[in-house]
Scaffold this motif. Structure first.
Motif, PDB file in Angstrom:
ATOM      1  N   ILE A  55     -16.015  30.014  35.366  1.00 22.44           N
ATOM      2  CA  ILE A  55     -15.535  28.636  35.465  1.00 22.44           C
ATOM      3  C   ILE A  55     -16.605  27.771  34.807  1.00 22.44           C
ATOM      4  O   ILE A  55     -17.650  27.489  35.384  1.00 22.44           O
ATOM      5  CB  ILE A  55     -15.326  28.205  36.935  1.00 22.44           C
ATOM      6  N   ASP A  56     -16.348  27.346  33.575  1.00 23.57           N
ATOM      7  CA  ASP A  56     -17.387  26.685  32.787  1.00 23.57           C
ATOM      8  C   ASP A  56     -17.193  25.178  32.710  1.00 23.57           C
ATOM      9  O   ASP A  56     -17.471  24.542  31.698  1.00 23.57           O
ATOM     10  CB  ASP A  56     -17.463  27.294  31.382  1.00 23.57           C
ATOM     11  N   VAL A  57     -16.666  24.588  33.796  1.00 23.09           N
ATOM     12  CA  VAL A  57     -16.600  23.134  33.929  1.00 23.09           C
ATOM     13  C   VAL A  57     -17.231  22.764  35.262  1.00 23.09           C
ATOM     14  O   VAL A  57     -17.425  23.619  36.130  1.00 23.09           O
ATOM     15  CB  VAL A  57     -15.153  22.602  33.849  1.00 23.09           C
ATOM     16  N   ASP A  58     -17.557  21.491  35.409  1.00 22.67           N
ATOM     17  CA  ASP A  58     -18.322  21.043  36.576  1.00 22.67           C
ATOM     18  C   ASP A  58     -17.500  20.250  37.580  1.00 22.67           C
ATOM     19  O   ASP A  58     -17.718  20.347  38.790  1.00 22.67           O
ATOM     20  CB  ASP A  58     -19.504  20.189  36.105  1.00 22.67           C
ATOM     21  N   VAL A  59     -16.576  19.448  37.074  1.00 15.16           N
ATOM     22  CA  VAL A  59     -15.833  18.504  37.915  1.00 15.16           C
ATOM     23  C   VAL A  59     -14.366  18.540  37.509  1.00 15.16           C
ATOM     24  O   VAL A  59     -14.040  18.760  36.335  1.00 15.16           O
ATOM     25  CB  VAL A  59     -16.384  17.069  37.746  1.00 15.16           C
ATOM     26  N   PHE A  60     -13.475  18.330  38.481  1.00 15.00           N
ATOM     27  CA  PHE A  60     -12.059  18.121  38.178  1.00 15.00           C
ATOM     28  C   PHE A  60     -11.702  16.703  38.613  1.00 15.00           C
ATOM     29  O   PHE A  60     -11.842  16.359  39.789  1.00 15.00           O
ATOM     30  CB  PHE A  60     -11.166  19.129  38.893  1.00 15.00           C
ATOM     31  N   GLU A  84      -4.914  10.673  43.688  1.00 14.73           N
ATOM     32  CA  GLU A  84      -5.724  11.549  42.839  1.00 14.73           C
ATOM     33  C   GLU A  84      -7.173  11.492  43.300  1.00 14.73           C
ATOM     34  O   GLU A  84      -7.684  10.430  43.656  1.00 14.73           O
ATOM     35  CB  GLU A  84      -5.617  11.122  41.378  1.00 14.73           C
ATOM     36  N   ALA A  85      -7.824  12.640  43.261  1.00 17.97           N
ATOM     37  CA  ALA A  85      -9.182  12.741  43.782  1.00 17.97           C
ATOM     38  C   ALA A  85     -10.085  13.466  42.791  1.00 17.97           C
ATOM     39  O   ALA A  85      -9.631  14.033  41.795  1.00 17.97           O
ATOM     40  CB  ALA A  85      -9.172  13.473  45.128  1.00 17.97           C
ATOM     41  N   ILE A  86     -11.362  13.441  43.100  1.00 25.63           N
ATOM     42  CA  ILE A  86     -12.377  14.149  42.313  1.00 25.63           C
ATOM     43  C   ILE A  86     -12.919  15.285  43.163  1.00 25.63           C
ATOM     44  O   ILE A  86     -13.193  15.112  44.353  1.00 25.63           O
ATOM     45  CB  ILE A  86     -13.545  13.227  41.919  1.00 25.63           C
ATOM     46  N   ALA A  87     -13.106  16.427  42.549  1.00 24.27           N
ATOM     47  CA  ALA A  87     -13.686  17.573  43.238  1.00 24.27           C
ATOM     48  C   ALA A  87     -14.724  18.224  42.328  1.00 24.27           C
ATOM     49  O   ALA A  87     -14.606  18.187  41.099  1.00 24.27           O
ATOM     50  CB  ALA A  87     -12.608  18.585  43.617  1.00 24.27           C
ATOM     51  N   ILE A  88     -15.732  18.803  42.941  1.00 21.50           N
ATOM     52  CA  ILE A  88     -16.818  19.455  42.198  1.00 21.50           C
ATOM     53  C   ILE A  88     -16.645  20.969  42.321  1.00 21.50           C
ATOM     54  O   ILE A  88     -16.500  21.495  43.426  1.00 21.50           O
ATOM     55  CB  ILE A  88     -18.196  19.026  42.746  1.00 21.50           C
ATOM     56  N   PHE A  89     -16.643  21.645  41.200  1.00 22.83           N
ATOM     57  CA  PHE A  89     -16.466  23.090  41.199  1.00 22.83           C
ATOM     58  C   PHE A  89     -17.634  23.772  41.920  1.00 22.83           C
ATOM     59  O   PHE A  89     -18.796  23.391  41.747  1.00 22.83           O
ATOM     60  CB  PHE A  89     -16.347  23.627  39.776  1.00 22.83           C
ATOM     61  N   GLU A  90     -17.296  24.769  42.701  1.00 25.72           N
ATOM     62  CA  GLU A  90     -18.308  25.521  43.441  1.00 25.72           C
ATOM     63  C   GLU A  90     -19.361  26.111  42.510  1.00 25.72           C
ATOM     64  O   GLU A  90     -20.545  26.181  42.838  1.00 25.72           O
ATOM     65  CB  GLU A  90     -17.623  26.644  44.227  1.00 25.72           C
ATOM     66  N   ALA A  91     -18.929  26.513  41.307  1.00 25.17           N
ATOM     67  CA  ALA A  91     -19.822  27.227  40.401  1.00 25.17           C
ATOM     68  C   ALA A  91     -20.638  26.322  39.488  1.00 25.17           C
ATOM     69  O   ALA A  91     -21.377  26.824  38.636  1.00 25.17           O
ATOM     70  CB  ALA A  91     -19.006  28.203  39.540  1.00 25.17           C
TER      71      ALA A  91
END
Length: 367
Positions: free
Chosen positions: A100-105, A281-288
């Motif tokens: 998973i090569d992104v940081d935030v959704f 709509e929300a913001i979430a941070i990827f675990e990885a």
């Protein structure tokens, strides 16, 4: 010197545009490199996944947001990533243990969290450390997802409603009105399996009709409703081209219509039963993520007063923060319609029933 804001588009399993999608062999060794700090730094490139309409147009909300963020954090670069299949792109990568090569959704919804939790054994997003967010307390209490892992914080909300051409139609007041002869072959909606507003419209009808919702949909189909895969197909395509006089869209439609200098006769808003289905709509941070500190800086930045006010107009949605923390004026305040009543299913209800509802709808309407 300003860094160039980058945008990448991803198809499922394959990248299109500027770069390929990197996969990781789980057997690879780190080759003696220093371990990555799990908190990362507040500099470098932050990769943020989102939906395509945020970046549509020459003066898009996404482009403006990236420039504002890079102004505030001159040592950082924001790189947008637009996966063709949305959150499912990362759900599938997680299923097969790909990188998973992104940081935030930016733009996750409660039903997407349900999709993650009913598909994956592990969590895609990490629980938020709210103590790291100066502006977390500004978010409206009624927008909270109330999901078990506290992974997402709202940044905007809207209400799915009907947009219609008043030159052709009278204002529909109820769902039952849509079944009348006056609205035969009038309505365009979206497939709830693929589209956020389409899914919201389905859920809105379930809230209105309960167990009888399929009977309403059979009648709607008999009255000539047309279903498109995506909002862009229904709205940007057929509706704006004049194919039909009514479409499922958002109660903030007139804000965008004014910006685009469109004829407002064709951009009237109907809130059936004086209500609208709320989509937050929300913001979430990827675990990885390896850029955790920068990710938290970005989340807090999006909740700041100036950004919330500007996104309201540019992204055509209501702010997520309470009134005391945002100044709305001009065309948004004048044109946006907020229904008397908002309708929304919560996480637990969707976790228990959404999958079955979609299967039943598909079997009844598509099959």
């Amino acid at each position: 010197m300003r860094r160039r804001t980058m945008v990448r588009g991803l198809a499922t399993g394959t990248a299109v545009g500027l770069a390929g999608c990197i996969t990781r062999n789980d057997d690879d060794e780190p080759n003696g490199e220093e371990p990555i700090d799990p908190d990362g730094e507040d500099e470098g490139t932050l990769r943020v996944a989102t939906y395509s309409s945020l970046l549509a147009g020459e003066q898009s909300a996404g482009e403006w947001l990236a420039e504002a963020f890079e102004d505030a954090y001159p040592d950082a670069t924001l790189e947008w990533v637009v996966p063709e299949s949305g959150i499912d792109h990362y759900v599938q990568r997680a299923r097969y243990h790909a990188e998973i090569d992104v940081d935030v959704f930016l733009g996750v919804t409660v039903d997407q969290l349900v999709r993650i939790d009913t598909t994956l054994a592990s969590r895609l997003f990490g629980s938020l450390e709210r103590g790291r967010l100066e502006h977390a307390g500004r978010v409206r209490d009624d927008l909270a997802f109330e999901e078990p892992h506290d992974r997402a914080i709202p940044f905007g909300t809207g209400y799915v409603s009907l947009v219609y051409d008043e030159r052709d139609l009278e204002t529909p007041a109820t769902f039952a009105d849509l079944l009348e002869d006056a609205y035969e072959d009038a309505l365009l909606t979206q497939d709830p399996r693929y589209s956020r507003p389409g899914r919201a419209f389905l859920l809105w009808t379930i809230a209105a009709y309960g167990e009888d919702y399929l009977e309403f949909w059979r009648s709607l189909a008999a009255n000539g409703v047309e279903i498109r895969d995506r909002w862009s197909d229904a709205y940007l395509g057929d509706y704006l081209e004049g194919e039909r006089p009514m479409v499922v869209s958002y109660s903030t439609d007139r804000v965008g219509a004014i910006t685009a200098d469109r004829n407002l006769d064709r951009h009237q808003v109907a809130t059936l039963e004086e209500s609208g289905y709320r989509t937050t709509e929300a913001i979430a941070i990827f675990e990885a993520t390896t850029k955790r500190e920068l990710a938290y800086q970005f989340v807090d930045f999006v909740l700041s007063r100036e950004i919330q006010a500007e996104l309201a107009t540019r992204n055509v949605q209501f702010p997520a923060v309470t009134d005391e923390y945002v100044d709305l004026e001009g065309q948004f305040e004048m044109a946006a319609v907020e229904p008397e009543e908002s309708v929304a299913f919560d996480y637990e209800e969707l976790y228990d029933d959404l999958g079955n509802w979609l299967v039943e709808w598909e079997a009844t309407i598509i099959d």
